[in-house]
Structure formats: structure tokens, C-alpha cells
Design a protein around this motif. Sequence first.
Motif, PDB file in Angstrom:
ATOM      1  N   ASN A   1     -10.193  12.444 -13.283  1.00 49.71           N
ATOM      2  CA  ASN A   1      -8.878  12.602 -12.802  1.00 49.71           C
ATOM      3  C   ASN A   1      -7.769  12.834 -13.748  1.00 49.71           C
ATOM      4  N   TYR A   2      -7.099  13.890 -13.687  1.00 49.48           N
ATOM      5  CA  TYR A   2      -6.036  14.341 -14.657  1.00 49.48           C
ATOM      6  C   TYR A   2      -4.682  14.416 -14.000  1.00 49.48           C
ATOM      7  N   GLN A   3      -3.791  13.403 -14.592  1.00 47.54           N
ATOM      8  CA  GLN A   3      -2.301  13.366 -14.140  1.00 47.54           C
ATOM      9  C   GLN A   3      -1.503  14.246 -14.944  1.00 47.54           C
TER      10      GLN A   3
ATOM     11  N   ASP B   1       3.791  13.245 -10.064  1.00 44.08           N
ATOM     12  CA  ASP B   1       3.723  13.664  -8.906  1.00 44.08           C
ATOM     13  C   ASP B   1       2.425  14.693  -8.542  1.00 44.08           C
ATOM     14  N   HIS B   2       1.869  14.986  -9.649  1.00 44.03           N
ATOM     15  CA  HIS B   2       0.727  15.894  -9.428  1.00 44.03           C
ATOM     16  C   HIS B   2      -0.519  15.670 -10.281  1.00 44.03           C
ATOM     17  N   SER B   3      -1.811  15.673  -9.723  1.00 44.51           N
ATOM     18  CA  SER B   3      -2.869  15.380 -10.419  1.00 44.51           C
ATOM     19  C   SER B   3      -4.012  16.244  -9.955  1.00 44.51           C
ATOM     20  N   LEU B   4      -5.235  16.382 -10.688  1.00 49.33           N
ATOM     21  CA  LEU B   4      -6.267  17.190 -10.703  1.00 49.33           C
ATOM     22  C   LEU B   4      -7.431  16.251 -10.641  1.00 49.33           C
ATOM     23  N   ARG B   5      -8.439  16.575 -10.004  1.00 48.79           N
ATOM     24  CA  ARG B   5      -9.502  15.880  -9.844  1.00 48.79           C
ATOM     25  C   ARG B   5     -10.905  16.834 -10.079  1.00 48.79           C
TER      26      ARG B   5
ATOM     27  N   PHE C   1       0.726  -1.169   0.075  1.00 48.01           N
ATOM     28  CA  PHE C   1       0.003   0.108  -0.066  1.00 48.01           C
ATOM     29  C   PHE C   1       0.953   1.197  -0.007  1.00 48.01           C
ATOM     30  N   TYR C   2       2.072   1.014   0.308  1.00 47.40           N
ATOM     31  CA  TYR C   2       2.904   2.552   0.625  1.00 47.40           C
ATOM     32  C   TYR C   2       4.193   2.330  -0.482  1.00 47.40           C
ATOM     33  N   THR C   3       4.253   1.437  -1.187  1.00 48.96           N
ATOM     34  CA  THR C   3       5.560   1.412  -2.021  1.00 48.96           C
ATOM     35  C   THR C   3       5.649   2.662  -2.829  1.00 48.96           C
ATOM     36  N   GLU C   4       4.678   3.422  -3.379  1.00 54.76           N
ATOM     37  CA  GLU C   4       4.705   4.632  -4.151  1.00 54.76           C
ATOM     38  C   GLU C   4       3.469   5.389  -3.779  1.00 54.76           C
ATOM     39  N   LEU C   5       2.150   5.111  -3.957  1.00 51.15           N
ATOM     40  CA  LEU C   5       0.992   6.012  -3.426  1.00 51.15           C
ATOM     41  C   LEU C   5       0.432   4.985  -2.606  1.00 51.15           C
ATOM     42  N   PRO C   6      -0.561   5.673  -1.554  1.00 44.58           N
ATOM     43  CA  PRO C   6      -1.335   4.487  -0.994  1.00 44.58           C
ATOM     44  C   PRO C   6      -2.572   4.438  -1.975  1.00 44.58           C
TER      45      PRO C   6
ATOM     46  N   LEU D   1     -12.669  -0.747  -6.508  1.00 45.42           N
ATOM     47  CA  LEU D   1     -11.767  -1.013  -7.267  1.00 45.42           C
ATOM     48  C   LEU D   1     -10.451  -0.745  -6.470  1.00 45.42           C
ATOM     49  N   ARG D   2      -9.426  -1.527  -6.851  1.00 43.84           N
ATOM     50  CA  ARG D   2      -7.916  -1.015  -6.503  1.00 43.84           C
ATOM     51  C   ARG D   2      -7.550   0.138  -7.030  1.00 43.84           C
ATOM     52  N   GLN D   3      -7.281   1.184  -6.356  1.00 45.85           N
ATOM     53  CA  GLN D   3      -6.915   2.552  -7.060  1.00 45.85           C
ATOM     54  C   GLN D   3      -5.788   3.317  -6.036  1.00 45.85           C
ATOM     55  N   SER D   4      -4.936   3.824  -6.737  1.00 51.09           N
ATOM     56  CA  SER D   4      -4.289   4.998  -5.897  1.00 51.09           C
ATOM     57  C   SER D   4      -4.917   6.061  -5.688  1.00 51.09           C
ATOM     58  N   VAL D   5      -4.714   6.823  -4.629  1.00 51.92           N
ATOM     59  CA  VAL D   5      -5.481   7.655  -3.985  1.00 51.92           C
ATOM     60  C   VAL D   5      -5.690   8.968  -4.919  1.00 51.92           C
ATOM     61  N   ASN D   6      -4.590   8.974  -6.101  1.00 44.99           N
ATOM     62  CA  ASN D   6      -4.892  10.099  -6.982  1.00 44.99           C
ATOM     63  C   ASN D   6      -5.681   9.874  -8.180  1.00 44.99           C
ATOM     64  N   ALA D   7      -5.979   8.645  -8.214  1.00 42.49           N
ATOM     65  CA  ALA D   7      -7.057   8.108  -9.271  1.00 42.49           C
ATOM     66  C   ALA D   7      -8.550   7.851  -8.557  1.00 42.49           C
ATOM     67  N   ALA D   8      -8.565   7.804  -7.427  1.00 39.55           N
ATOM     68  CA  ALA D   8      -9.982   7.624  -6.876  1.00 39.55           C
ATOM     69  C   ALA D   8     -10.957   8.738  -7.256  1.00 39.55           C
ATOM     70  N   PRO D   9     -12.115   8.579  -7.379  1.00 41.03           N
ATOM     71  CA  PRO D   9     -13.367   9.301  -7.707  1.00 41.03           C
ATOM     72  C   PRO D   9     -13.752   9.964  -6.314  1.00 41.03           C
ATOM     73  N   ALA D  10     -12.982  10.514  -5.442  1.00 42.68           N
ATOM     74  CA  ALA D  10     -13.213  11.010  -4.293  1.00 42.68           C
ATOM     75  C   ALA D  10     -12.065  11.539  -3.660  1.00 42.68           C
ATOM     76  N   ALA D  11     -12.267  12.428  -2.577  1.00 39.48           N
ATOM     77  CA  ALA D  11     -11.362  12.564  -1.586  1.00 39.48           C
ATOM     78  C   ALA D  11     -10.942  11.653  -0.729  1.00 39.48           C
ATOM     79  N   VAL D  12      -9.921  11.108  -0.302  1.00 44.27           N
ATOM     80  CA  VAL D  12      -9.919   9.930   0.635  1.00 44.27           C
ATOM     81  C   VAL D  12      -8.573  10.222   1.580  1.00 44.27           C
ATOM     82  N   THR D  13      -8.884   9.697   2.609  1.00 46.10           N
ATOM     83  CA  THR D  13      -7.789   9.806   3.877  1.00 46.10           C
ATOM     84  C   THR D  13      -7.395   8.239   4.165  1.00 46.10           C
ATOM     85  N   VAL D  14      -6.352   7.915   4.237  1.00 52.07           N
ATOM     86  CA  VAL D  14      -5.811   6.722   4.761  1.00 52.07           C
ATOM     87  C   VAL D  14      -5.219   6.831   6.090  1.00 52.07           C
TER      88      VAL D  14
END
Length: 638
Positions: free
Chosen positions: A394-396, A400-404, A16-21, A29-42
Amino acid sequence: MPIWALDSGHATEGDFYTELPVVLHAARLRQSVNAAPAAVTVIDREMIDASTATTIPELLRYVPGFQLSYKNSHELIPAFHGLADDYSRRVQVLIDGRATYSQGSMGSITWSTLPIDIDDVERIEVVRSPNAATYGAAAYLGSINIVTRGVTGAIETSSRLDIGSNERISGSVRHSGEHEELYYMLSTRYEQNSGFSNRHDDLNSAFLNFRGDWRLTTRDKIEFAIGYGNTNGETGFDGELYAPLRERKINSHYQRLSWRHINAADDEWQLSLYHNHHAVENPLSDDYPDETVAGKDIGFSSDRYSVELQRIQRINENFRLAWGAGASYDLVSVPWFYDYFDTQPVKEQEKRLQWQLFANAEWQLTPSLLLNLGISYENPDWDGSHVSSRVGLNYQVNQDHSLRAIVSRSNRPPSLYEDFSDPEFIYGDPFAPLDNDPGSETESVKTIELGYFGRFSDQRLTLDVNLFYNHFNTLILKLDDLEPDLYEKLSLYERAGLDAQISYRGEHDLLSLSYSYVKSLDSDEINDGDGSYDLVSMYVPEHILSLLYSHHFDSGWTVSSSLFHVDTVRWNYDAGNEKATTWADLKIAKSFKTAGGDVDLAITLQNVLDEPGVTLRESSNAPTKGGRQFLATLRHRF
């Protein structure tokens, strides 16, 4: 690679923490936090160990937008962006995918009865956006998935002892192991305390849990869990007409069974069944007079039976899909409730059936642009069908930087109590909105969100910012602390705000800073002189801030500090803070090895400066005087 290495339900912390949570809860679905369709805190295990929290609900204070209230020492009430009273009924809480929602407990969660300890938690995924498109109406404003530590098969035994303020003492034991193809874990816990010094809220509770994984083949397995809990505590006040002193006895148990067939990382079938039982005896104290409106046992029993089939599949290299169907059947026995509202026929049991169809799709439109689509169709037999939906882009920008950008609509049918509540029966017509019963309409909210996620400083520092706007077409509000609980309906409410979280993970340091700003928007349609707009605005603190910093020394010592700030808030008419509250916690821990295993010692001091109002439950009946809390913890792993 063995097929179980692809099992998303049992990924390791390193995965879960090799790159992004990586999150599993936002869209199934298994997604990195910057690809999820929501604001997520882990909240991961490292953060849990570093925190000054002593219970699971206290961990939510580190999530942007969450605040915590105490009805008493054992009834904790987390709220997201305000809009909370004694019952948290707009945010779904799951434990390993099993819903903890209860129609009997006012449509909310009784945290003190959940058969889980803070040491059982591997991580907590908090979706800080409406998530009804994924998990249905209970996730109306967001959702929380508590993931317990995996059943790995490693033979290990651990114990924990806590001693602290208010005569608190608790102990827990956990053992895991394996037998042929069966991997299992058994845990038990007992706690007792005398509660707050100015409340009648003594508590003693115990629970027992057993979890197992049975590997049938390299692709099939059975997961099962059973748990039992018993809680005894006090509630209410001496001499109070509508909130009298009561002895509360809670008995609960659950069973969960699921079959999983995994062909690959994105090719899986899962069939899950669970049953939750929750029974409460809530009689008046023996020495309390009977001639009151509340002079009866307001206990209940509630059973939920649920089944769900889920399919995850990759249609092609750019398109993934999670879809399925589920049904839940509730049996609730609350005969006392109909005695208050005599317009309704007395029933021994209220029966409620609800169906759900759901689908979440992830479509990689271009290497930089990801589209998420979600829809949920629900058909509760007491409210008619409704649809919740969500569209996310979600736009990568770079690695290191993305927008949603997210647009969603969520619906929540009334709970059993909201549905039948009738304030006019007892109070006449104190509010203009009471032309219709509060539960005559489904709550509905339209949400627009714009977010940014970025990594800095060699990817050790992350920043997550989320702007949001909520437009509520209907809002059901609890009136006050009276028994029975009564509700009024607000036709329209709007608000907007910002959530932000900064996290830093260094070799020896951990930092988490969260901030939330929420503004109730004045509208002619709701600010019409009946006081409803002012009422709902009081429920929403404009500013909430939390800060956690922890430093680990090579000698095995760890020092952590937490700072919290909550703006003016009232949870209902006579409970809240009339001014902003700021307080600090401190924790010192030491880890060392012995011939008999690993030992951890920790001392936690909450509200170090003894600031007033930290419990956020100030009351004219029993004002809190701050409340510095102390806890000493000993863990032993062998």
C-alpha cells in the motif's frame, strides 16, 4: 485511558468513522481501509438504516460484485463475482468471529437459520478479495464478518414489529443491561410468511440469543454467547421427479466462549472456542409418491467444534504481527447420501478434522509504503496439506489518496458432497471432464489486484477502485437442480474485472454507488468443445450495479431509494435470467420521541415497478412474475 478503550472488538461507531473506516477482518489487525491488504467494503449502521434491505443477505447487494438469488423465499444465496449455485461455499461468513460454515449443508450457509436479526448488526465488513491467507479455505474468494451491536452495559429495551407481503409478520425484542461486572444482551425473534405466490415455501422460524461480557480484571475478560433457532419451511415443486415437494424442519444451536487478555492496543492474547449444531429433517410431503430417485428423507445433522489461539503484538514501531493456530472437528451424519453413491461404504457419521496455522504481518517500510504479508497452512485430514498466501503493498500518495497492489494464492479442499459426488453413477458420462471424481483435487486460484482509494470534497466523498485477475487451476461446478446434488470438474478457468465503489456522507445525505464488471477470458485449454467454458461463463454476470441514496429531513423524515442492475446470469441449468434485470426500491421512515421512548416507523416497497426476474430464479417449472414486496416496520426503544 482505561485499557478497555483500546479493545478492538468493541470500538464505537465514532472510533470507526472519525477519519477513515477501520477494519479488523482483512488481516486480523486494526487497519484503516486504505492500509488493508485487500479491497474492503464496510456497511455501517447508518447505511443499514438507510437501505431498503429487509434481511442481512439483501445488504450484500450494496457491495461491488455481489448478487443475490432466491432458491425460494427463505433460501437466499449471495454470490460474489458469480460462480455460485444453490450453495455459497467460496466466501466465509463469520458472526463476531464465529464461522457459520457447515459441512452438512453442502458446505455452505443456511442464512434463514442464522440466529441474528438485521437490527442486531452494528456493521458488516466484506473483504472483496481472496482472504484464505487470513481465515483459511472457507475464505477462498472473500469473507464477510458480521459484527453485532456491542454489549455496553447500558440498560435498554427495544422491540420491532414487521408486517408485509406474502402474509409476512415478524416480531423481535432485545434487552441489554449489567450486573456487577457482567454486561449482557438478550434478543429473540419470530417470523412467519407464506413465501412466493408460485412456490411451496411457507416459513415459520424463531431464535433466542444471549451474549455476555464478564470483566475479570482491567485486562482480562470472558466473552460468551449461546443461541438457539428453529425453522420450519417448505421446498420443492408439485409433481417434480428430482425436486419434489418437501417439508423441511431445521434445528440449530451454538455456543461460543473466548478469553481475552489485552495489555495495549497491539498487545493481546485471545483463546476462542465454539460449537455449531445444525440438524435438518427433509422428508417428502405426505401426499407425495415414494417411487422416485429422490424418494427419501435427505436430512442430515452436522456438528462443528472449533478452537483457536490468536496473538497480536507490536514487534517495534514499524512492525505488527497477528499469528496463531486453530483446529476444527466436524461430525456429519448423512446416511442417505451413501445410498445414492453405493461405491462408498455406508457410514453413520463422517468425521473430519482440520488444523490451521496462520500469520499476518504489517511492516511500515517507509512513511508512505506499507507491506502486508499473510500465510495460512491447513491440514485437512481428507485432502492433504496446502498453503494459502498473500503479499500486499500500500502506497500513501498523500493523506487522501493511496494505491495498493496485491498478489495472492488461495486453496479450497472439496466439501463432503463434492468429495463423494459421482455423476457417472446416475448419468453415465455426459461431460468430458469426468475422468476423475470432482473432489479429487483442491480448488486453487491465483489472484493479482491493483487498487486505488481516494477522498474528495472535504473528505466526505470516497472512491475505491479495484482491478483483478483470477486464474483458477481447478473449479468444481454443480451440474443442476437435481437430487442428489452432482458436480463436475473444470481444469482451468480465467477471468478479469473491475470493482468500484463511491460513497458520500453529508450532513443530511448518504450516497453509495457500487459497480462490478467481470469478463470470462476465452482460453484454448478450456474452450475445447465440451461446453464447460460456456457453462461457467453463464454463472458470471458481466455487469452488476447498485445505488443507494438517502436524505434525512430535520423534521425526522427520511426518504431512501435503491436502484439495482444485474446482467444476464444463470445460476444453474434451469434457474437464471436470460436478459439483464433492473429494478428499484423505495423507503420512507419517520422518527419521533414520545413519553414512552423513541419510535421509528418505516414503509419499504421493494421492486416498485414490479419488474420480472428480480428474484433471479426464473424456472421452467415455476417462473417468477416479478414480485413487488411491501413491508411496514415499527420500532420502539425505551
